[in-house]
Design an enzyme around this catalytic site. Sequence first.
Site, PDB file in Angstrom:
ATOM      1  N   GLU A 125       0.825  -1.213   0.000  1.00  0.00           N
ATOM      2  CA  GLU A 125       0.000   0.000   0.000  1.00  0.00           C
ATOM      3  C   GLU A 125       0.859   1.264   0.000  1.00  0.00           C
ATOM      4  OE1 GLU A 125      -3.809   0.153   0.755  1.00  0.00           O
ATOM      5  OE2 GLU A 125      -3.845  -1.863  -0.070  1.00  0.00           O
TER       6      GLU A 125
ATOM      7  N   HIS B  72      -3.944   1.709   7.681  1.00  0.00           N
ATOM      8  CA  HIS B  72      -2.574   2.027   7.248  1.00  0.00           C
ATOM      9  C   HIS B  72      -1.826   2.544   8.464  1.00  0.00           C
ATOM     10  CE1 HIS B  72      -4.209   2.923   2.966  1.00  0.00           C
ATOM     11  NE2 HIS B  72      -3.595   1.766   2.944  1.00  0.00           N
TER      12      HIS B  72
ATOM     13  N   CYS C   3      -2.539  11.438   4.146  1.00  0.00           N
ATOM     14  CA  CYS C   3      -2.898  10.492   3.063  1.00  0.00           C
ATOM     15  C   CYS C   3      -2.851  11.172   1.709  1.00  0.00           C
ATOM     16  CB  CYS C   3      -4.318   9.967   3.237  1.00  0.00           C
ATOM     17  SG  CYS C   3      -4.622   9.162   4.786  1.00  0.00           S
TER      18      CYS C   3
HETATM   19  O1  SUG Z   1      -7.697   3.057   0.822  1.00  0.00           O
HETATM   20  N1  SUG Z   1     -10.418   5.245   1.182  1.00  0.00           N
HETATM   21  C1  SUG Z   1      -8.992   5.048   1.117  1.00  0.00           C
HETATM   22  C2  SUG Z   1      -8.334   5.998   2.063  1.00  0.00           C
HETATM   23  C3  SUG Z   1      -6.834   5.974   1.916  1.00  0.00           C
HETATM   24  C4  SUG Z   1      -6.160   6.772   2.968  1.00  0.00           C
HETATM   25  N2  SUG Z   1      -4.774   6.744   2.767  1.00  0.00           N
HETATM   26  C5  SUG Z   1      -3.834   6.631   3.741  1.00  0.00           C
HETATM   27  N3  SUG Z   1      -4.139   6.288   4.958  1.00  0.00           N
HETATM   28  N4  SUG Z   1      -2.628   6.807   3.427  1.00  0.00           N
HETATM   29  C6  SUG Z   1      -8.615   3.605   1.465  1.00  0.00           C
HETATM   30  O2  SUG Z   1      -9.210   3.050   2.376  1.00  0.00           O
HETATM   31  C7  SUG Z   1     -12.703   5.013   0.394  1.00  0.00           C
HETATM   32  C8  SUG Z   1     -13.421   5.166  -0.943  1.00  0.00           C
HETATM   33  C9  SUG Z   1     -14.894   5.037  -0.827  1.00  0.00           C
HETATM   34  O3  SUG Z   1     -15.389   4.456   0.127  1.00  0.00           O
HETATM   35  O4  SUG Z   1     -15.594   5.539  -1.763  1.00  0.00           O
HETATM   36  C10 SUG Z   1     -11.228   4.740   0.245  1.00  0.00           C
HETATM   37  O5  SUG Z   1     -10.821   4.107  -0.699  1.00  0.00           O
END
Ligand code: SUG
Length: 475
Positions: A200, A276, A398
């Site tokens: 990731e 994460h 993020c």
């Molecule tokens: O991968 N949310 C992302 C958020 C990523 C956050 N990034 C870090 N922590 N670095 C995920 O969970 C939600 C999309 C939705 O529900 O429409 C989403 O993909």
Amino acid sequence: MIFFLVLSCEGFIVNFKQPPHPAHLAEEAFEVNFDGIPGPTHNFGGLAYGNIRSMANRLSVSNPRAALFQCLTKMKLVHSLGLLQALLPLHPRPAFEALRRLGYSGSETQILEKVSKENINLLARCYSSSGMWTANAATVSPCADTGDGRTHFTPANLINLFHRYIEPSFTGAILRRIFHDESKFNHHMPLPGSWDYADEGAANHSRFCSSYGAAGIEFFVYGRDDSEEGDSRPAVFPARQTLEASVAIARLHGIEPEKTVFARQNPDAIDAGVFHNDVISVGNKNVFLFHSDAFCNSDSVTAELKRKFSEHCGGNLILVEVSSKRLSLAEAVDSYLFNSQLVSEPEGGAVLVAPSECGEKKRVYELLEEIVSDENPIKKVLFVDVDQSMKNGGGPACLRLRVVLTNEELAVINPGIFFSQQLHEELILWGERHYRDHLSPKDLADPNLLYESRCALDELSGILDLGSIYDFQRP
Ligand code: SUG
């Protein structure tokens, strides 16, 4: 002292139309934040199991325009601190390539019509604007750390979730386009797309150093180690990153084992919503802010980090530990305190760019006051409202991919992607032209959305001076 959102720092904002050379900084390398931006299809699909906010906001109405403006404001704030800020372009959505691979055929309009009728969940996945969370775009190791003296990029394979798994091919292509000089940049393929090598990106990777241009310690955090005896995996939510993936990236990037540290996430943290590691710790330069329940064997992890730091970077790594008594895991996930950006001002002080939610919660605000008054380099907290991204589980950290670049590397990068006051103004007008101010998941079936997104992408590639980066722009 804690400062609320300061945006009246125009004096610091320099207009770059050529590669920025921050002459006022006597450093040989700089951290550049490459932010993602929400697209015109930014929506709340509830697509990320284990990400509590995404799950909670499933199917609510989003505001893509506000999402864009919030992210631009965050960039403006970081830029106003005298730091280098850049942005990565939007991913093309909907992802027709994925839909075709799944057997949908015909014209684009016909495909959209069929998918809207048959599989609204798939439509949401292919329209997701998740490329905005560029902390998941790749793992980047600066040239001071790598075997061949080049800066290395490995796009994350993001195999855990379908809507994210469709990101790496565009991410890889765009990184190659921006960092095109092969004598300075080394681009790897995403790791093989299997469960063993689930990766990731930088959301599970930090780098500690005394100065950006000098050797650093690369810190890789994983949630699963399949070779381990017994069942120590999280009970509720999946662990997204594997040890095998992190080790492979360190190997690809040629980082000396003595300059790497691998740490395992506490499974209880993952079950509390820490999907994460950047939801529970943040590090930069010689400062590490972390929660006491972030890792298994936290004491030995921090001891190894400290030892390697003093041996290879010189000086001491400063640990700012928040105990679970002071802030529970649930409070950490609820506030996203650790998803603040920890940045170093040109004069040297450390600043936390925190989600505004942290300023609204008394216990978190008081904790921040304690942190800035304690003996550590964090002396300032700035709050940013990125509520539209937060509703999908993406805080300030993020939204950015950190790339450390030397002056020579900066000189060969397309200047069009660097943030400036002028670019900010252009992007606001662009957003006003192309972004809706509300979008419900059922609106994704509206055929006009395809046309609107296409116009937006086409113009954006021009604004950022990137040429034709989308398939639909090529004859
Ligand atoms: O991968 N949310 C992302 C958020 C990523 C956050 N990034 C870090 N922590 N670095 C995920 O969970 C939600 C999309 C939705 O529900 O429409 C989403 O993909």
